[in-house]
Scaffold this active site. Sequence first.
Site, PDB file in Angstrom:
ATOM      1  N   SER A  64     -25.395   8.223  38.065  1.00  0.00           N
ATOM      2  CA  SER A  64     -24.439   9.313  37.863  1.00  0.00           C
ATOM      3  C   SER A  64     -25.162  10.652  37.793  1.00  0.00           C
ATOM      4  O   SER A  64     -26.328  10.736  37.396  1.00  0.00           O
ATOM      5  CB  SER A  64     -23.659   9.100  36.567  1.00  0.00           C
ATOM      6  OG  SER A  64     -22.936   7.893  36.591  1.00  0.00           O
TER       7      SER A  64
HETATM    8  N1  SAH Z   1     -24.357   3.984  34.387  1.00  0.00           N
HETATM    9  C1  SAH Z   1     -25.085   3.963  35.647  1.00  0.00           C
HETATM   10  C2  SAH Z   1     -24.251   4.442  36.819  1.00  0.00           C
HETATM   11  C3  SAH Z   1     -23.444   3.367  37.288  1.00  0.00           C
HETATM   12  S1  SAH Z   1     -22.636   3.422  38.827  1.00  0.00           S
HETATM   13  C4  SAH Z   1     -26.371   4.743  35.585  1.00  0.00           C
HETATM   14  O1  SAH Z   1     -26.625   5.386  34.575  1.00  0.00           O
HETATM   15  O2  SAH Z   1     -27.124   4.676  36.543  1.00  0.00           O
HETATM   16  C5  SAH Z   1     -21.435   2.185  38.441  1.00  0.00           C
HETATM   17  C6  SAH Z   1     -21.968   0.767  38.258  1.00  0.00           C
HETATM   18  O3  SAH Z   1     -20.867  -0.027  37.837  1.00  0.00           O
HETATM   19  C7  SAH Z   1     -22.494   0.135  39.528  1.00  0.00           C
HETATM   20  O4  SAH Z   1     -23.793  -0.332  39.316  1.00  0.00           O
HETATM   21  C8  SAH Z   1     -21.507  -1.007  39.790  1.00  0.00           C
HETATM   22  O5  SAH Z   1     -22.110  -2.151  40.375  1.00  0.00           O
HETATM   23  C9  SAH Z   1     -21.014  -1.315  38.390  1.00  0.00           C
HETATM   24  N2  SAH Z   1     -19.724  -1.994  38.304  1.00  0.00           N
HETATM   25  C10 SAH Z   1     -18.608  -1.810  39.050  1.00  0.00           C
HETATM   26  N3  SAH Z   1     -17.630  -2.653  38.654  1.00  0.00           N
HETATM   27  C11 SAH Z   1     -18.139  -3.389  37.606  1.00  0.00           C
HETATM   28  C12 SAH Z   1     -17.636  -4.449  36.780  1.00  0.00           C
HETATM   29  N4  SAH Z   1     -16.415  -4.957  36.929  1.00  0.00           N
HETATM   30  N5  SAH Z   1     -18.449  -4.939  35.816  1.00  0.00           N
HETATM   31  C13 SAH Z   1     -19.710  -4.469  35.652  1.00  0.00           C
HETATM   32  N6  SAH Z   1     -20.242  -3.498  36.412  1.00  0.00           N
HETATM   33  C14 SAH Z   1     -19.481  -2.962  37.379  1.00  0.00           C
END
Ligand code: SAH
Length: 215
Positions: A64
């Site tokens: 993010s």
């Molecule tokens: N918090 C992260 C950014 C995440 S991007 C950071 O600091 O880098 C969003 C993430 O959510 C992705 O890695 C994606 O694979 C995950 N995601 C999407 N749907 C999800 C679900 N149902 N359960 C767990 N993770 C999920």
Amino acid sequence: MQDTHRHRGLRQKLINELRTKGITDESILSAFMEIPRHYFLDKAFSDWAYKDVAFPIDADQTISQPYTVAVQTTLLNVKKGDKILEIGTGSGYQACVLSYLGAKVYTIERQKKLFDKTSKFLQDIGFGQVRTLYGDGYLGTPRFAPFDKILLTAAATEIPQQLIDQLKPGGIMVAPLGSGDIQQMKRIIKNTDDTIREENFGNYRFVPFLKGIQE
Ligand code: SAH
């Protein structure tokens, strides 16, 4: 992985930029100063770590934007000792920010490849206290519930009731909600009588919250 004087300088600049955008919480800004964000990106893209933009990581996901991490963290009102569930581990950066602030962090990722990579990486950089879980964030983690706070870092069309159920009374959930390309940042407060109150904090763009796991 190497953290140099130059990287610290870039972080200082980023922090100044976050200040001008309205981030004022000193403990959050010091988390940004002390956690070398370039460790979380591929080496070739080190300098991108200190621009205020989202950036692609493995498995078609993104780390993010720093400003977004700062806003979500601010809205969570993190206190030392808070038990926090993050959904969407991704690069692990947001989890480290929460951990740096003294929270007890649990983070769930649905993609096995990312989960494996980030779990090992967090150990390697000294954030082994962050508890990483592989699973579907839609289900939360009843085993470790209830939580003081829940942070969703992927775009949801609605908040799963299971997650609200795993929040303590008086707990806070921060989540980007919306059905199109743009989501509204919501803060959801669970009242002591289990009703919820929702506040809106403007528009953001996240990768989708997907159901089920990916092996
Ligand atoms: N918090 C992260 C950014 C995440 S991007 C950071 O600091 O880098 C969003 C993430 O959510 C992705 O890695 C994606 O694979 C995950 N995601 C999407 N749907 C999800 C679900 N149902 N359960 C767990 N993770 C999920």
